[in-house]
Design a protein around this motif. Structure first.
Motif, PDB file in Angstrom:
ATOM      1  N   MET A 157       0.843  -1.207   0.000  1.00  0.00           N
ATOM      2  CA  MET A 157       0.000   0.000   0.000  1.00  0.00           C
ATOM      3  C   MET A 157       0.875   1.252   0.000  1.00  0.00           C
ATOM      4  N   LYS A 158       1.967   1.195   0.752  1.00  0.00           N
ATOM      5  CA  LYS A 158       2.847   2.365   0.888  1.00  0.00           C
ATOM      6  C   LYS A 158       3.584   2.666  -0.426  1.00  0.00           C
ATOM      7  N   ASN A 159       3.900   1.608  -1.170  1.00  0.00           N
ATOM      8  CA  ASN A 159       4.735   1.775  -2.375  1.00  0.00           C
ATOM      9  C   ASN A 159       3.954   1.867  -3.681  1.00  0.00           C
ATOM     10  N   CYS A 160       2.619   1.826  -3.614  1.00  0.00           N
ATOM     11  CA  CYS A 160       1.871   1.856  -4.875  1.00  0.00           C
ATOM     12  C   CYS A 160       1.740   3.299  -5.387  1.00  0.00           C
ATOM     13  N   PRO A 161       1.517   3.486  -6.688  1.00  0.00           N
ATOM     14  CA  PRO A 161       1.440   4.845  -7.238  1.00  0.00           C
ATOM     15  C   PRO A 161       0.239   5.620  -6.707  1.00  0.00           C
ATOM     16  N   LYS A 162       0.381   6.939  -6.638  1.00  0.00           N
ATOM     17  CA  LYS A 162      -0.738   7.793  -6.219  1.00  0.00           C
ATOM     18  C   LYS A 162      -1.769   7.854  -7.347  1.00  0.00           C
ATOM     19  N   GLN A 163      -3.038   7.981  -6.967  1.00  0.00           N
ATOM     20  CA  GLN A 163      -4.139   7.852  -7.923  1.00  0.00           C
ATOM     21  C   GLN A 163      -4.853   9.182  -8.195  1.00  0.00           C
ATOM     22  N   ASP A 164      -5.281   9.352  -9.450  1.00  0.00           N
ATOM     23  CA  ASP A 164      -6.146  10.496  -9.796  1.00  0.00           C
ATOM     24  C   ASP A 164      -7.583  10.224  -9.356  1.00  0.00           C
ATOM     25  N   ILE A 165      -8.017   8.996  -9.583  1.00  0.00           N
ATOM     26  CA  ILE A 165      -9.386   8.581  -9.246  1.00  0.00           C
ATOM     27  C   ILE A 165      -9.290   7.195  -8.623  1.00  0.00           C
ATOM     28  N   ILE A 166     -10.050   6.971  -7.570  1.00  0.00           N
ATOM     29  CA  ILE A 166     -10.205   5.611  -7.047  1.00  0.00           C
ATOM     30  C   ILE A 166     -11.696   5.301  -7.024  1.00  0.00           C
ATOM     31  N   LEU A 167     -12.075   4.202  -7.672  1.00  0.00           N
ATOM     32  CA  LEU A 167     -13.464   3.736  -7.628  1.00  0.00           C
ATOM     33  C   LEU A 167     -13.570   2.693  -6.535  1.00  0.00           C
ATOM     34  N   ASP A 168     -14.456   2.933  -5.575  1.00  0.00           N
ATOM     35  CA  ASP A 168     -14.662   1.994  -4.476  1.00  0.00           C
ATOM     36  C   ASP A 168     -15.920   1.185  -4.762  1.00  0.00           C
ATOM     37  N   THR A 169     -15.747  -0.086  -5.110  1.00  0.00           N
ATOM     38  CA  THR A 169     -16.892  -0.922  -5.518  1.00  0.00           C
ATOM     39  C   THR A 169     -17.376  -1.833  -4.391  1.00  0.00           C
ATOM     40  N   VAL A 170     -16.816  -1.684  -3.204  1.00  0.00           N
ATOM     41  CA  VAL A 170     -17.087  -2.640  -2.126  1.00  0.00           C
ATOM     42  C   VAL A 170     -18.418  -2.346  -1.434  1.00  0.00           C
ATOM     43  N   SER A 171     -19.226  -3.403  -1.263  1.00  0.00           N
ATOM     44  CA  SER A 171     -20.543  -3.244  -0.634  1.00  0.00           C
ATOM     45  C   SER A 171     -20.579  -3.765   0.800  1.00  0.00           C
ATOM     46  N   ALA A 172     -19.405  -3.903   1.417  1.00  0.00           N
ATOM     47  CA  ALA A 172     -19.338  -4.334   2.823  1.00  0.00           C
ATOM     48  C   ALA A 172     -18.564  -3.272   3.598  1.00  0.00           C
ATOM     49  N   LYS A 173     -18.637  -3.351   4.914  1.00  0.00           N
ATOM     50  CA  LYS A 173     -17.946  -2.369   5.754  1.00  0.00           C
ATOM     51  C   LYS A 173     -16.429  -2.488   5.540  1.00  0.00           C
ATOM     52  N   HIS A 174     -15.759  -1.363   5.370  1.00  0.00           N
ATOM     53  CA  HIS A 174     -14.306  -1.376   5.217  1.00  0.00           C
ATOM     54  C   HIS A 174     -13.759   0.010   5.532  1.00  0.00           C
ATOM     55  N   ASP A 175     -12.436   0.066   5.763  1.00  0.00           N
ATOM     56  CA  ASP A 175     -11.787   1.336   6.104  1.00  0.00           C
ATOM     57  C   ASP A 175     -11.383   2.052   4.813  1.00  0.00           C
ATOM     58  N   ILE A 176     -12.004   3.193   4.559  1.00  0.00           N
ATOM     59  CA  ILE A 176     -11.676   3.897   3.308  1.00  0.00           C
ATOM     60  C   ILE A 176     -10.572   4.938   3.476  1.00  0.00           C
ATOM     61  N   ASN A 177     -10.186   5.250   4.720  1.00  0.00           N
ATOM     62  CA  ASN A 177      -9.168   6.287   4.924  1.00  0.00           C
ATOM     63  C   ASN A 177      -7.810   5.901   4.357  1.00  0.00           C
ATOM     64  N   SER A 178      -7.489   4.601   4.424  1.00  0.00           N
ATOM     65  CA  SER A 178      -6.200   4.149   3.885  1.00  0.00           C
ATOM     66  C   SER A 178      -6.155   4.344   2.368  1.00  0.00           C
ATOM     67  N   PHE A 179      -7.337   4.337   1.712  1.00  0.00           N
ATOM     68  CA  PHE A 179      -7.375   4.545   0.258  1.00  0.00           C
ATOM     69  C   PHE A 179      -7.384   6.033  -0.093  1.00  0.00           C
ATOM     70  N   ILE A 180      -8.082   6.839   0.710  1.00  0.00           N
ATOM     71  CA  ILE A 180      -8.095   8.290   0.456  1.00  0.00           C
ATOM     72  C   ILE A 180      -6.663   8.841   0.512  1.00  0.00           C
ATOM     73  N   SER A 181      -5.853   8.272   1.398  1.00  0.00           N
ATOM     74  CA  SER A 181      -4.470   8.770   1.509  1.00  0.00           C
ATOM     75  C   SER A 181      -3.623   8.391   0.294  1.00  0.00           C
ATOM     76  N   LEU A 182      -4.158   7.531  -0.586  1.00  0.00           N
ATOM     77  CA  LEU A 182      -3.427   7.166  -1.812  1.00  0.00           C
ATOM     78  C   LEU A 182      -3.739   8.108  -2.976  1.00  0.00           C
ATOM     79  N   LEU A 183      -4.651   9.067  -2.759  1.00  0.00           N
ATOM     80  CA  LEU A 183      -5.019   9.986  -3.843  1.00  0.00           C
ATOM     81  C   LEU A 183      -3.963  11.077  -4.036  1.00  0.00           C
ATOM     82  N   LYS A 184      -3.809  11.499  -5.281  1.00  0.00           N
ATOM     83  CA  LYS A 184      -3.007  12.688  -5.579  1.00  0.00           C
ATOM     84  C   LYS A 184      -3.757  13.916  -5.066  1.00  0.00           C
ATOM     85  N   THR A 185      -3.096  15.056  -5.021  1.00  0.00           N
ATOM     86  CA  THR A 185      -3.783  16.323  -4.751  1.00  0.00           C
ATOM     87  C   THR A 185      -4.896  16.497  -5.784  1.00  0.00           C
TER      88      THR A 185
END
Length: 351
Positions: free
Chosen positions: A235-263
């Motif tokens: 997770m730490k070494n993956c590229p920063k994203q312009d857009i992330i589509l979250d397709t998950v329909s169960a409870k999960h932590d989205i903050n770790s993914f928001i931190s992967l977004l570019k400005t």
């Protein structure tokens, strides 16, 4: 006076009751209506939630199904867009006010007066409750029906009417394309279509999954990069994203993914978890990030994604089942045991 005709359907009479054959009523074909003989219907997570009353408000008996592909068997005298024999599809929307600015802009999914869902909704114009695609036929106003390109495999095309449009609409809105990094959380019905469509748009696609077996399959689907979201190092070494589509329909932590977004990047929710999600304010303030949502797409855009998929030879990866396997399919869907969409061959209802 509007008369009705009887149709065989597959439905359930309680949240825990199995599916069985029911007899429902469809309205007779009105001047602007199209009657479609249903050939195939996909099974979506939303069908599962509705049948089990996970979101509340389900009216029983319920006949689900909103990824409908079939053949036009009858048209009203004023119909101009379809003729008998045409391949046709119906998705989530079967009616809207057609007058508000959103409807005028072809975004019926944001209709100010509320659009009518293909199943388990009050039919404001004709009375009663709507019944979905787990049936022999359906009658819909021509303005809410789309043409299915003849080059598409019909069972594989059915999920484009929900899963396909649900990911295409935000990818287009947030301008996925060449030079853009697109992240996709989850490889299910929505996620696997998002990989194919984002790749066809020219984006660099990173998939986030908790499942090693699905990670192995993501490459086959066209992903450029696969990240096991349970692995902090990846997770730490993956590229920063312009857009992330979250397709998950169960409870999960989205903050770790928001931190992967570019400005100025956006995480777009297209899955529908029943539980509330928690977002850290610091996470979105730092980098002017957005947490957004997107809901299916309008009729014109649904036609657009069907044409796009035909042009790029994209269909869903499906498991085709017969009507006797629907109970088992819903059980398996609950356990995420499908690659990646069940589609029901509705011909069995006629027997």
């Amino acid at each position: 006076m509007n008369t009705h005709n009887h149709t065989r359907a597959l439905g359930t009479e309680a949240a825990t009751a199995p599916f069985k054959t029911l007899e429902i009523e469809r309205r007779d074909v009105l001047p602007t209506d199209v009657q479609i003989e249903i050939l195939y219907c996909g099974i979506c997570h939303s069908d599962l939630h509705a049948v089990h009353n996970d979101w509340g408000g389900t009216t029983y008996p319920i006949v689900p199904g909103h990824e409908i592909v079939g053949k036009v068997s009858k048209v009203g005298e004023s119909v101009t867009k379809f003729k008998v024999g045409d391949l046709a599809g119906v998705g989530c929307i079967v009616d809207s006010c057609s007058e508000c600015s959103h409807c005028q802009d072809g975004e019926e999914q944001y209709c100010e007066k509320g659009w009518t869902v293909v199943f388990n909704a009050a039919d404001k114009k004709h009375g009663g409750i709507t019944y979905g695609g787990f049936s022999e036929k359906i009658v819909v106003n021509e303005n809410y029906v789309v043409h299915i390109p003849e080059t598409l495999d019909l069972p594989g095309a059915a999920p484009i009417l929900c899963a396909g449009i649900t990911v295409y609409s935000p990818l287009k809105h947030w301008q996925a394309g060449s030079g853009k990094n697109v992240g996709i959380i989850g490889i299910g019905g929505l996620g696997h279509m998002a990989i194919k469509i984002a790749k066809a748009m020219g984006a660099y696609v990173t998939v986030y999954t908790t499942s090693q077996s699905k990670a192995d399959d993501a490459k086959r689907l066209g992903a450029d990069n696969i990240v096991l979201s349970t692995d902090d190092e990846q997770m730490k070494n993956c590229p920063k994203q312009d857009i992330i589509l979250d397709t998950v329909s169960a409870k999960h932590d989205i903050n770790s993914f928001i931190s992967l977004l570019k400005t100025d990047g956006s995480l777009v929710m297209v899955g529908l978890p029943a539980e509330q999600l928690e977002i850290s304010a610091f996470n979105i303030v730092h980098g002017r990030k957005s947490f957004s949502g997107s809901n299916i797409g309008g009729i014109a855009e649904t036609q657009e994604v069907l044409n796009f998929c035909a042009e790029h030879n994209i269909t869903a990866d499906i498991e085709l089942i017969n009507v006797n396997q629907v109970n088992e399919a819903f059980e398996r869907l609950e356990n995420n045991n499908v690659k990646y969409r069940f589609v029901v061959d509705m011909v069995g209802l006629k027997q």
